[in-house]
Design an enzyme around this catalytic site. Structure first.
Site, PDB file in Angstrom:
ATOM      1  N   SER A  35      20.689  42.330  30.678  1.00 54.84           N
ATOM      2  CA  SER A  35      21.263  41.540  29.590  1.00 54.84           C
ATOM      3  C   SER A  35      21.557  42.419  28.386  1.00 54.84           C
ATOM      4  O   SER A  35      20.706  43.173  27.924  1.00 54.84           O
ATOM      5  CB  SER A  35      20.297  40.425  29.188  1.00 54.84           C
ATOM      6  OG  SER A  35      20.101  39.529  30.259  1.00 54.84           O
ATOM      7  N   HIS A  54      19.587  36.402  23.346  1.00 51.11           N
ATOM      8  CA  HIS A  54      18.348  35.993  24.004  1.00 51.11           C
ATOM      9  C   HIS A  54      17.413  37.176  24.247  1.00 51.11           C
ATOM     10  O   HIS A  54      16.227  36.976  24.514  1.00 51.11           O
ATOM     11  CB  HIS A  54      18.644  35.269  25.324  1.00 51.11           C
ATOM     12  CG  HIS A  54      19.134  36.155  26.432  1.00 51.11           C
ATOM     13  ND1 HIS A  54      20.468  36.300  26.737  1.00 51.11           N
ATOM     14  CD2 HIS A  54      18.475  36.945  27.314  1.00 51.11           C
ATOM     15  CE1 HIS A  54      20.605  37.131  27.757  1.00 51.11           C
ATOM     16  NE2 HIS A  54      19.409  37.544  28.124  1.00 51.11           N
ATOM     17  N   ASP A  96      25.604  34.193  22.303  1.00 49.73           N
ATOM     18  CA  ASP A  96      24.582  35.038  22.921  1.00 49.73           C
ATOM     19  C   ASP A  96      24.814  36.515  22.615  1.00 49.73           C
ATOM     20  O   ASP A  96      24.752  37.370  23.502  1.00 49.73           O
ATOM     21  CB  ASP A  96      24.532  34.816  24.438  1.00 49.73           C
ATOM     22  CG  ASP A  96      23.183  35.230  25.039  1.00 49.73           C
ATOM     23  OD1 ASP A  96      22.322  35.705  24.275  1.00 49.73           O
ATOM     24  OD2 ASP A  96      23.015  35.092  26.260  1.00 49.73           O
TER      25      ASP A  96
END
Length: 391
Positions: A290, A175, A206
């Protein structure tokens, strides 16, 4: 066609209407058959032929839907209706074959980076070197507009974190680079950004892999050492302490937060709505974290990827079994194919009345298989297996 002729008659253009009517009869006759145009049904070929003639300048419609004569001389109209010219015009308008596009993962740098997955690195980052192997990722992205599919939303920028796992190979979250148009990375303690290419993406897990072609990026602070990869470990135990390293919002330098492992279970990955194993920790994971590593000492035990909204210090990291599955797929096939699915729709047996209706004992548990997906391999065994799966 008849409506157009009536409209031309009402506007005083009887000669033009007669010419169009004659053309329509010619195309429907056997002398100039619309079926001679390959690749289209008869009705579509006739419509395309007539439409092409109208666009040549016979008539044009204004914004109010009224047809007017074009500026072309009507004496030239008969010549434009030549069937052979019309057929030649449509046949020659076939689009040329699309040029061959060389993908980014076909470059020599990408192939060399993917080839490094076959062997374990001889040396790993230790101590202070760990921070040098963690980079900040800058992404310029443009989301697709699903209500207006012919255009995208305006470009925006976001940041994330990545870390080196092999020679010239950086891991981050999918993402972080989703819908990317331009990706750059910056090393710890450096002010220079380098162009990065996405060479593998797994949206359901992911995870994504990046590489940088510029050799200056991989050199150490003294210009002689190559950036060392981080060592991949195993699943941590409950109550073990981990460190989450990344570049969250609120600053430009590296941020380190600590927490303990509080839960290991299957949970939903928000990016692709998949359900896979994840590790819950009580370390703060904020936007920008992230893709950063979760460390136990100098060893990576997970990849930070999401947090729990409206909760204090509840974050999730991707465990190493999921990471290794992603890397093994990319190593074997050159791209990520995805996790398999059983292909069934089921419901739990928590309701005691439902269990009683299905004649289950009070000590039994299980699931009720409602339907088998027809496009999966499970459907080959037949629908006779739909029912209660008890244990």
């Amino acid at each position: 066609m008849l409506r157009l002729c009536r409209l031309l008659n009402r506007q005083g253009l009887a000669s033009t209407a007669e010419q169009l009517s004659m053309l329509y009869k010619m195309q429907m006759s056997s002398s100039v058959s619309a079926g001679s145009l390959p690749g289209l049904p008869r009705a579509c070929r006739t419509q395309q032929l007539l439409h092409s003639t109208v666009l040549r300048g016979v008539v044009h419609a204004d914004a109010f839907g009224v047809a007017h004569p074009s500026n072309h001389n009507h004496s030239h109209l008969q010549q434009s209706f030549s069937s052979s010219q019309r057929v030649r015009h449509i046949v020659n308008s076939v689009a040329a074959p699309a040029p061959t596009i060389k993908h980014k993962w076909d470059s020599d740098t990408a192939k060399k980076a993917l080839a490094s997955l076959a062997e374990e690195p001889a040396d790993f980052a230790k101590g202070v070197e760990v921070l040098d192997s963690i980079v900040k990722v800058y992404t310029v992205f443009s989301r697709p507009d699903y209500f207006l599919p012919w255009q995208n939303h305006p470009k925006r920028e976001s940041t994330g974190t990545g870390f080196v796992i092999r020679d010239r190979l950086i891991m981050t979250n999918a993402h972080v680079v989703a819908d990317q148009t331009y990706v750059t990375v910056k090393r710890h303690g450096s002010g220079t950004k380098y162009r990065a290419d996405v060479i593998a993406v797994g949206h359901d897990v992911d995870l994504a892999l990046l590489t940088v072609e510029d050799e200056d990026f991989w050199l150490g602070t003294e210009g002689t050492e190559i950036m060392k990869p981080l060592q991949l470990g195993d699943v941590p135990q409950l109550q073990e302490q981990v460190l989450v390293v990344g570049y969250p919002t609120g600053g430009d330098n590296t941020s380190i937060t600590s927490g303990v492992v509080s839960r290991v279970e299957v949970t939903q990955y928000v990016h692709a709505a998949s359900h896979l194993m994840a590790i819950q920790i009580d370390a703060a994971i904020n936007p920008g974290n992230s893709g950063g590593p979760a460390l136990k000492g100098d060893v990576v035990v997970g990849v930070a990827f999401q947090n729990l909204p409206h909760a204090d210090n509840i974050g999730y990291i991707i465990p190493l079994p999921v990471v290794r599955r992603f890397l093994s797929e990319v190593q074997k096939f050159g791209f990520y194919r995805g996790f398999c699915s059983l292909g069934i729709v089921f419901q739990t047996m928590d309701n005691p009345h439902l269990r009683k209706a299905l004649r289950m004992t009070s000590h039994q548990s299980g699931v009720l298989i409602n339907r088998i997906q027809p496009t999966t391999s499970t459907a080959q065994v037949g629908e006779q297996y739909c029912g209660v799966l008890a244990w």
